[in-house]
Write a protein that holds these residues in place. Sequence first.
Motif, PDB file in Angstrom:
ATOM      1  N   TYR A 163      -5.211  -4.613  -2.136  1.00  0.00           N
ATOM      2  CA  TYR A 163      -4.484  -3.613  -1.347  1.00  0.00           C
ATOM      3  C   TYR A 163      -3.086  -4.120  -1.004  1.00  0.00           C
ATOM      4  N   ASP A 164      -2.978  -5.400  -0.668  1.00  0.00           N
ATOM      5  CA  ASP A 164      -1.670  -5.991  -0.369  1.00  0.00           C
ATOM      6  C   ASP A 164      -0.767  -5.951  -1.596  1.00  0.00           C
ATOM      7  N   LEU A 185      -0.710  -3.843  -3.992  1.00  0.00           N
ATOM      8  CA  LEU A 185      -0.209  -2.492  -4.231  1.00  0.00           C
ATOM      9  C   LEU A 185       0.454  -1.869  -3.005  1.00  0.00           C
ATOM     10  N   SER A 186       0.518  -2.625  -1.903  1.00  0.00           N
ATOM     11  CA  SER A 186       1.164  -2.166  -0.667  1.00  0.00           C
ATOM     12  C   SER A 186       0.580  -0.846  -0.159  1.00  0.00           C
ATOM     13  N   VAL A 187      -0.750  -0.798  -0.123  1.00  0.00           N
ATOM     14  CA  VAL A 187      -1.445   0.368   0.427  1.00  0.00           C
ATOM     15  C   VAL A 187      -2.447  -0.089   1.471  1.00  0.00           C
ATOM     16  N   LYS A 188      -2.820   0.832   2.343  1.00  0.00           N
ATOM     17  CA  LYS A 188      -3.844   0.545   3.338  1.00  0.00           C
ATOM     18  C   LYS A 188      -5.211   0.533   2.659  1.00  0.00           C
ATOM     19  N   GLU A 189      -6.163  -0.112   3.293  1.00  0.00           N
ATOM     20  CA  GLU A 189      -7.489  -0.216   2.686  1.00  0.00           C
ATOM     21  C   GLU A 189      -8.230   1.113   2.624  1.00  0.00           C
ATOM     22  N   ASP A 190      -7.828   2.070   3.445  1.00  0.00           N
ATOM     23  CA  ASP A 190      -8.465   3.385   3.389  1.00  0.00           C
ATOM     24  C   ASP A 190      -7.637   4.385   2.574  1.00  0.00           C
ATOM     25  N   ALA A 191      -6.726   3.869   1.750  1.00  0.00           N
ATOM     26  CA  ALA A 191      -5.849   4.722   0.942  1.00  0.00           C
ATOM     27  C   ALA A 191      -6.663   5.556  -0.044  1.00  0.00           C
ATOM     28  N   SER A 192      -6.170   6.753  -0.290  1.00  0.00           N
ATOM     29  CA  SER A 192      -6.818   7.631  -1.263  1.00  0.00           C
ATOM     30  C   SER A 192      -6.496   7.148  -2.683  1.00  0.00           C
ATOM     31  N   TYR A 193      -7.234   7.676  -3.639  1.00  0.00           N
ATOM     32  CA  TYR A 193      -6.981   7.348  -5.045  1.00  0.00           C
ATOM     33  C   TYR A 193      -5.538   7.702  -5.397  1.00  0.00           C
ATOM     34  N   GLU A 194      -5.072   8.853  -4.930  1.00  0.00           N
ATOM     35  CA  GLU A 194      -3.717   9.302  -5.248  1.00  0.00           C
ATOM     36  C   GLU A 194      -2.659   8.361  -4.663  1.00  0.00           C
ATOM     37  N   GLU A 195      -2.863   7.878  -3.451  1.00  0.00           N
ATOM     38  CA  GLU A 195      -1.921   6.926  -2.842  1.00  0.00           C
ATOM     39  C   GLU A 195      -1.902   5.614  -3.628  1.00  0.00           C
ATOM     40  N   ILE A 196      -3.075   5.157  -4.033  1.00  0.00           N
ATOM     41  CA  ILE A 196      -3.171   3.918  -4.820  1.00  0.00           C
ATOM     42  C   ILE A 196      -2.469   4.105  -6.163  1.00  0.00           C
ATOM     43  N   ARG A 197      -2.719   5.245  -6.801  1.00  0.00           N
ATOM     44  CA  ARG A 197      -2.110   5.526  -8.106  1.00  0.00           C
ATOM     45  C   ARG A 197      -0.581   5.592  -8.005  1.00  0.00           C
ATOM     46  N   THR A 198      -0.075   6.242  -6.992  1.00  0.00           N
ATOM     47  CA  THR A 198       1.375   6.355  -6.794  1.00  0.00           C
ATOM     48  C   THR A 198       2.003   4.977  -6.570  1.00  0.00           C
ATOM     49  N   ALA A 250      -5.124  -5.414  -9.730  1.00  0.00           N
ATOM     50  CA  ALA A 250      -5.419  -4.615  -8.537  1.00  0.00           C
ATOM     51  C   ALA A 250      -5.744  -3.178  -8.931  1.00  0.00           C
ATOM     52  N   TRP A 251      -4.996  -2.629  -9.855  1.00  0.00           N
ATOM     53  CA  TRP A 251      -5.236  -1.262 -10.319  1.00  0.00           C
ATOM     54  C   TRP A 251      -6.591  -1.150 -11.005  1.00  0.00           C
ATOM     55  N   GLU A 252      -6.915  -2.128 -11.844  1.00  0.00           N
ATOM     56  CA  GLU A 252      -8.208  -2.110 -12.538  1.00  0.00           C
ATOM     57  C   GLU A 252      -9.365  -2.036 -11.548  1.00  0.00           C
ATOM     58  N   ILE A 253      -9.274  -2.777 -10.466  1.00  0.00           N
ATOM     59  CA  ILE A 253     -10.350  -2.810  -9.466  1.00  0.00           C
ATOM     60  C   ILE A 253     -10.331  -1.561  -8.596  1.00  0.00           C
ATOM     61  N   PRO A 286       1.545  -1.654   9.022  1.00  0.00           N
ATOM     62  CA  PRO A 286       1.316  -2.998   9.546  1.00  0.00           C
ATOM     63  C   PRO A 286       0.350  -3.773   8.652  1.00  0.00           C
ATOM     64  N   ALA A 287       0.483  -5.087   8.660  1.00  0.00           N
ATOM     65  CA  ALA A 287      -0.397  -5.945   7.875  1.00  0.00           C
ATOM     66  C   ALA A 287      -0.674  -7.198   8.691  1.00  0.00           C
ATOM     67  N   SER A 288      -1.457  -8.105   8.121  1.00  0.00           N
ATOM     68  CA  SER A 288      -1.720  -9.362   8.809  1.00  0.00           C
ATOM     69  C   SER A 288      -1.884 -10.481   7.795  1.00  0.00           C
ATOM     70  N   VAL A 289      -1.625 -11.682   8.275  1.00  0.00           N
ATOM     71  CA  VAL A 289      -1.764 -12.893   7.476  1.00  0.00           C
ATOM     72  C   VAL A 289      -2.583 -13.867   8.302  1.00  0.00           C
TER      73      VAL A 289
END
Length: 182
Positions: A13-14, A16-29, A66-69, A152-155
């Motif tokens: 998720y990091d 691809l810079s998306v949240k963990e609850d991102a939709s398929y479309e958000e991940i794809r974009t 990341a995309w493959e997974i 927001p993110a965390s390390v």
Amino acid sequence: MLLGENSILETHYDVLSVKEDASYEEIRTSYRSAILNYHPDKLQKKSETASPDHELRERFLKVQRAWEILSNLNSRAIYDSELQASRQDTVVADDISLEDMTVEDTGEAMELFYQCQCGDYFFVDSLELGKMGYSLLRDGNKILLQTLDASPASVILPCGSCSLKVRVLINSDIILSVDDHL
């Protein structure tokens, strides 16, 4: 972020810079944008060199993986389960803000420190943050942290001496003060 033996690892998720609850479309974009930014052919044209930078090729491969997974419902469900299990194993002593950390400019990189209860420090530098998609930009004695997106993110950082860890909460467009130690 996941904590490895002695290093910080990104989640898919990091990458691809998306949240963990991102939709398929958000991940794809996000994937399409990232793959265009890091594609070796595009990088070669930009840099006009014989081969793109090694780090950028590594980033391209991370984006692909990341995309493959995350693009497959079954592999994403398995990944999410493993991610959740690994987080349960990681116990943090404290949640801190990036503003709580001390920033020092060594010339090569900016280093961020936070003192542990044992007297040693939790540490991350601008090079590691850059690999995670965060940029530290200096303007006089101020540092601006920029993220690829506004989420927001965390390390999670380990102490240099003891077994404690802290979670550093990162928000976009933070301004920090810097101490010069050149």
